[in-house]
Structure formats: C-alpha cells, structure tokens
Design an enzyme around this catalytic site. Structure first.
Site, PDB file in Angstrom:
ATOM      1  N   LYS A 181       0.958  -1.245  -0.154  1.00  0.00           N
ATOM      2  CA  LYS A 181       0.135  -0.187   0.008  1.00  0.00           C
ATOM      3  C   LYS A 181       0.695   1.537  -0.196  1.00  0.00           C
ATOM      4  CE  LYS A 181      -1.580   2.546   2.535  1.00  0.00           C
ATOM      5  NZ  LYS A 181      -1.827   4.693   2.241  1.00  0.00           N
ATOM      6  N   GLY A 233       7.566   4.906   8.368  1.00  0.00           N
ATOM      7  CA  GLY A 233       6.609   5.893   7.795  1.00  0.00           C
ATOM      8  C   GLY A 233       6.600   6.180   9.595  1.00  0.00           C
ATOM      9  N   SER A 234       5.558   7.218   9.889  1.00  0.00           N
ATOM     10  CA  SER A 234       5.476   8.225  11.911  1.00  0.00           C
ATOM     11  C   SER A 234       5.984   7.061  12.610  1.00  0.00           C
ATOM     12  CB  SER A 234       4.266   8.832  12.223  1.00  0.00           C
ATOM     13  OG  SER A 234       3.698   8.064  11.933  1.00  0.00           O
ATOM     14  N   THR A 235       5.981   7.471  13.975  1.00  0.00           N
ATOM     15  CA  THR A 235       6.035   6.352  15.525  1.00  0.00           C
ATOM     16  C   THR A 235       4.912   6.354  15.432  1.00  0.00           C
ATOM     17  OG1 THR A 235       8.099   7.479  15.388  1.00  0.00           O
ATOM     18  CG2 THR A 235       7.677   6.325  17.479  1.00  0.00           C
ATOM     19  N   GLY A 238       3.258   3.576  13.790  1.00  0.00           N
ATOM     20  CA  GLY A 238       3.734   2.954  14.048  1.00  0.00           C
ATOM     21  C   GLY A 238       3.698   1.525  15.455  1.00  0.00           C
ATOM     22  N   CYS A 289      13.433  10.622   7.313  1.00  0.00           N
ATOM     23  CA  CYS A 289      13.185  10.101   8.408  1.00  0.00           C
ATOM     24  C   CYS A 289      14.893  10.288   9.199  1.00  0.00           C
ATOM     25  CB  CYS A 289      12.667   8.826   8.400  1.00  0.00           C
ATOM     26  SG  CYS A 289      13.783   7.439   7.254  1.00  0.00           S
ATOM     27  N   GLU A 386      10.144  15.590  15.622  1.00  0.00           N
ATOM     28  CA  GLU A 386      10.179  14.916  14.650  1.00  0.00           C
ATOM     29  C   GLU A 386       9.371  16.660  13.333  1.00  0.00           C
ATOM     30  OE1 GLU A 386      11.169  11.718  11.243  1.00  0.00           O
ATOM     31  OE2 GLU A 386       9.213  11.693  11.867  1.00  0.00           O
TER      32      GLU A 386
END
Length: 474
Positions: A181, A233-235, A238, A289, A386
């Site tokens: 995806k 991707g983002s924490t 995640g 990242c 971030e």
C-alpha cells in the site's frame, strides 16, 4: 553572481492517465465500492489523477491473489526468481527518466534528486537482491531458509519508489509474495511499478498494489492471512501497528521517525561539513526520517560554522521541482506544510532565533523556506519532535562526552553524523551513539549492501544488506 537560467525537464516523457485502479492478480481493476481520491502536484496543486481507494473487500482480493501465487513463486529455484528481479531492475533503468519525472510531479522533490539519487538506488536494490536469490543458504540464516508467505507492506510519501524497492526486492528474492500500500499523497510511482512488473512478465499475484488512505493500510496490517508486516512511517502509526500485530504471530519490522544529531567537532573540515549539513537537512525538503535535523557544533567554531552555513543557504534555489537547477522543492502536502509551520512558530515563540535566507516562494503550491534556529536548548519542541521539513535546530557542546549525551537525549535512534579529521575520535564517538546508522564526514549516503534501521522509537528490524533478508525468511 551568475543567475541560473530555467532548465526545466520535460513533462512529456511521462503519460499520466486520468484514473487508476488497483493492481490485483496481474491486472488493474476498479475498487469494489467505487471510492476514489485525487493525487495532486504539490508544486502547483494541480490534480494529476484520480485513484481507486481500496476497501476491505479489495484488500481481501489482493491478499488472496498473493496467497494463490505464493506456492508457485516460492517453489521456483532462486536463480529463476533472480531473473525476474534482474529484469525489473533493467526495466527501471530503461524507464528511469520517465519514473524520475513522475516522482517529482507527484512528490514535489527536485528532479535532480529523483533522477540522480532515487532512481539509481531503486534499480540498485533490485540488482542487489537479485544476486541474493540463489545464495540464501549461505546468508547465515540456517541451512534451509524458507519464505514466510504473504508480506503486507505499507510505505510513506517521502521516497515512494525507493521505499517500494527496499520492501519489495528482498521479499521477492526470498520467495514471498507482496501486497503493497503506497502513501495516499504519492501513489503514482507504485502504480507505474505495477506496469513494470507486467512488462517483466512477473507471474500474476506475486506483487499486488492497493491504493488508499490510512484505513486501507489498517485493513492490510490486520488481515489474518498476512504473514509479515513491514512499515515505514511515523512513530505514532508504528505504535498502532505493533498493537494490532501483537499476539498474532505475524513477523513485523518498523522503520519510524528520527531526530538525528549531526555532530561537528572543532577539527572538522568546515566547508565539507557545511555541505554535509545542507545535504543532511535540506535534501528532499527535510522529508527524510534520518535527516540531520539537530546540528551539534563545538562551541569554539560555532560562530564561524554558522556564518559559512548561512552563506551556503543563501545560494539554495527553491522552486519548480522539474527545474534541473532546483535545490529545494515543494512540501509534499498542505497537511505537512501546516505541521512544519506550526512547529517553526513554536520554536520562535519558545525563544529560539529563527533565520531563513531571502528567497521568493512560488504563489501556488506548498512551500517552506530553508530555516535554521539558533539558541536552541534540549527543552525546545523543535529539538525534541520530528518536524519532517527543512528546519534545522542548532545546539552547541564543549566536550565529546557532552556531544554524545546531547545526541542520545532523544526518544529516537535512527541515524547520526560525525565530522572530524580524527578517525579515532569518530570511532570512539560512533560507538557510544544509540543510532542505527552513523555517517562519518558525510551524511544521507545509502547503499543496497548496507543495512538501515533504528533503535528506540525509530523502530526495529533492518532493511538493506544481508540483514534485510532476515525479516522475510522463516
């Protein structure tokens, strides 16, 4: 000073259709419920194409296609699978100009980056893992390493085609099948990659691509017939994925956020360090990242380094991503621009000194001028969170021990940079940094043979190199 004349790359090398379906079992199909979304050019806000949004039924079909294809694909000798990967790599090279233009249109990154960095690395990853396909018994993962099954892969918008290559190449080399995806704002290069798979005559169902927003990714991650989940991707997302997968027996690798320290010692080659700092934070508009978003500079050289950095930033060209002279392109989306703007305003409100070079931003599209903050402390939000944009926080240190302590004072642990002429100092400091990748006298350099991944809230597992095979082998 000489002015650069416009040097635009031609848009005509890429033919974007008005609409795209889902790539399932070797062919493009509309979504069952008919939902669609638009993908736009962030530099102009022009709609590029309408794309199908996959629902649960579409994800079911894609996973079922991957499951059907698994037996035949995994049974192929490694040398046969390698032929397909080599073929994909060569087609990517042949179509690299077309794919680079497409990536810059859909993502907003400068064409010189997509042409000179992204596309060569994409092809290199397929070439590299093609070489592993018939050597898995020598990889150090046991005498009879076997593929896991169906891999569900969710990738971000900052390096759409490169993140696809990082995920798909090792999965295919090890005999797994894939449902991927892509990010909602950058689906086009993944859909063009589907066409590359058809051109390479990859068996139907080995690679399936389902487009959509976060809920599509959530269906894929939670699907009971997916054996392995890989996410970049983002924490925050995640963490959700880790909760979803917990207790299911699925294998999981996560490559999440970062707040990398770029450490410059007083004996560093300053001109070279300035180039590395610029590359570390302004490459791909800071949408990286592992971006060097915290500059830690030794106090005795801070003034000289900052003066040199500001002179260099004044030469950066912000504008049309398709112009070959552009250094900093468009921010990927309105939502990302809003986040960068909010955090930058917070930095100024909390007392840090903000500076940007004079630059005229285009009137349409999503743009943010390269920015540095001085007078930053560890307590500032811009030093902790971030930002994922072209914003650099500058802190100072006096001793190597203080540099290490400040560098490690973050919940993240993805990457770091060290600038010094002393090899012994570089090795001693690198050994104490809790970061998955440490660059010495360079930054943001990638190689398919070198593993990449993080510690702490930057995730777990490694992609690239021999280590990148492990996540796809039972």
């Amino acid at each position: 000073m000489f002015e650069y004349a416009p040097a635009p790359e031609s848009r005509s090398v890429v033919d974007i259709a008005a609409s795209y379906g889902l790539f399932i079992d070797g062919s493009f199909e509309p979504g069952r419920d008919g939902n669609v979304f638009k993908t736009v050019n962030p530099a102009t806000e022009e709609v590029l194409a309408e794309v199908a949004a996959a629902g649960p039924e579409d994800v079911d079909r894609a996973v079922a296609a991957a499951r059907r294809a698994f037996d035949g694909w995994s049974a192929l000798p490694g040398a046969e699978r390698a032929k397909y990967l080599f073929r994909i790599a060569r087609i990517i090279q042949e179509r690299s100009r077309e794919l680079a233009v497409l990536e810059s249109l859909d993502n907003g990154k400068p064409i010189r980056e997509s042409r000179d960095v992204d596309l060569p690395l994409v092809a290199a990853h397929f070439f590299y893992y093609a070489g592993w396909a018939d050597k898995l018994t020598y990889a150090g993962f046991g005498p009879d390493p076997r593929p896991i099954g169906v891999a569900g892969q969710v990738i971000p918008w900052n390096f759409p085609l490169l993140m696809l290559a990082w995920k798909v190449a090792p999965a295919l080399a090890t005999g797994n099948t894939v449902v991927l995806k892509p990010a909602e704002t950058t689906p086009l290069s993944a859909l063009f990659f589907a066409d590359v798979c058809r051109q390479a005559q990859l068996p139907p169902g080995v690679v399936n691509i389902v487009t959509g927003a976060g809920d599509t990714g959530a269906y894929l991650v939670a699907h009971p017939d997916v054996d392995k989940v890989a996410f970049t991707g983002s924490t925050a997302v995640g963490r959700q994925i880790a909760r979803t997968v917990a207790g299911t027996g699925k294998r999981l690798t996560l490559e999440l956020g970062g707040k990398a320290a770029n450490i410059v010692f007083d004996d560093a080659p300053l001109d070279q360090a300035v180039e590395g700092i610029v590359d570390g934070i302004f490459f791909n508009q800071g949408h990286v990242c592992c971006a060097g978003s915290r500059l830690l500079v030794q106090e005795s050289i801070a003034e000289e380094l900052l003066a040199s950095l500001k002179r260099r930033m004044a030469t950066l060209r912000v504008g049309d991503p398709l112009d070959k002279n552009t250094d900093v392109g468009a921010i990927n989306s309105a939502a990302q621009l809003a986040r960068i703007t909010e955090l930058a305003e917070t930095g100024a409100a909390e007392g840090a000194q903000r500076w940007s070079p004079p630059c005229r931003l285009p009137e349409r599209g999503f743009w943010f001028a390269p920015t540095i903050f001085t007078g930053v402390t560890q307590a500032h939000r811009i030093a902790r969170e971030e930002i994922f944009g072209p914003v650099l926080s500058v802190l100072t240190f006096r001793t190597p021990a203080e540099a290490v302590e400040k560098a490690n004072n973050t919940p993240y642990g993805l990457s770091a940079g060290i600038w010094s002429e002393k090899g012994s100092r570089i090795l001693a400091v690198a050994d104490r940094l809790r970061a998955g990748v440490v660059w010495a006298n360079t930054f943001n350099k990638f190689d398919p043979a070198s593993p990449f991944g993080g510690y702490k809230e930057s995730g777990y597992g490694r992609e690239g190199g021999r280590h990148g095979l492990e996540a796809y082998l039972a």
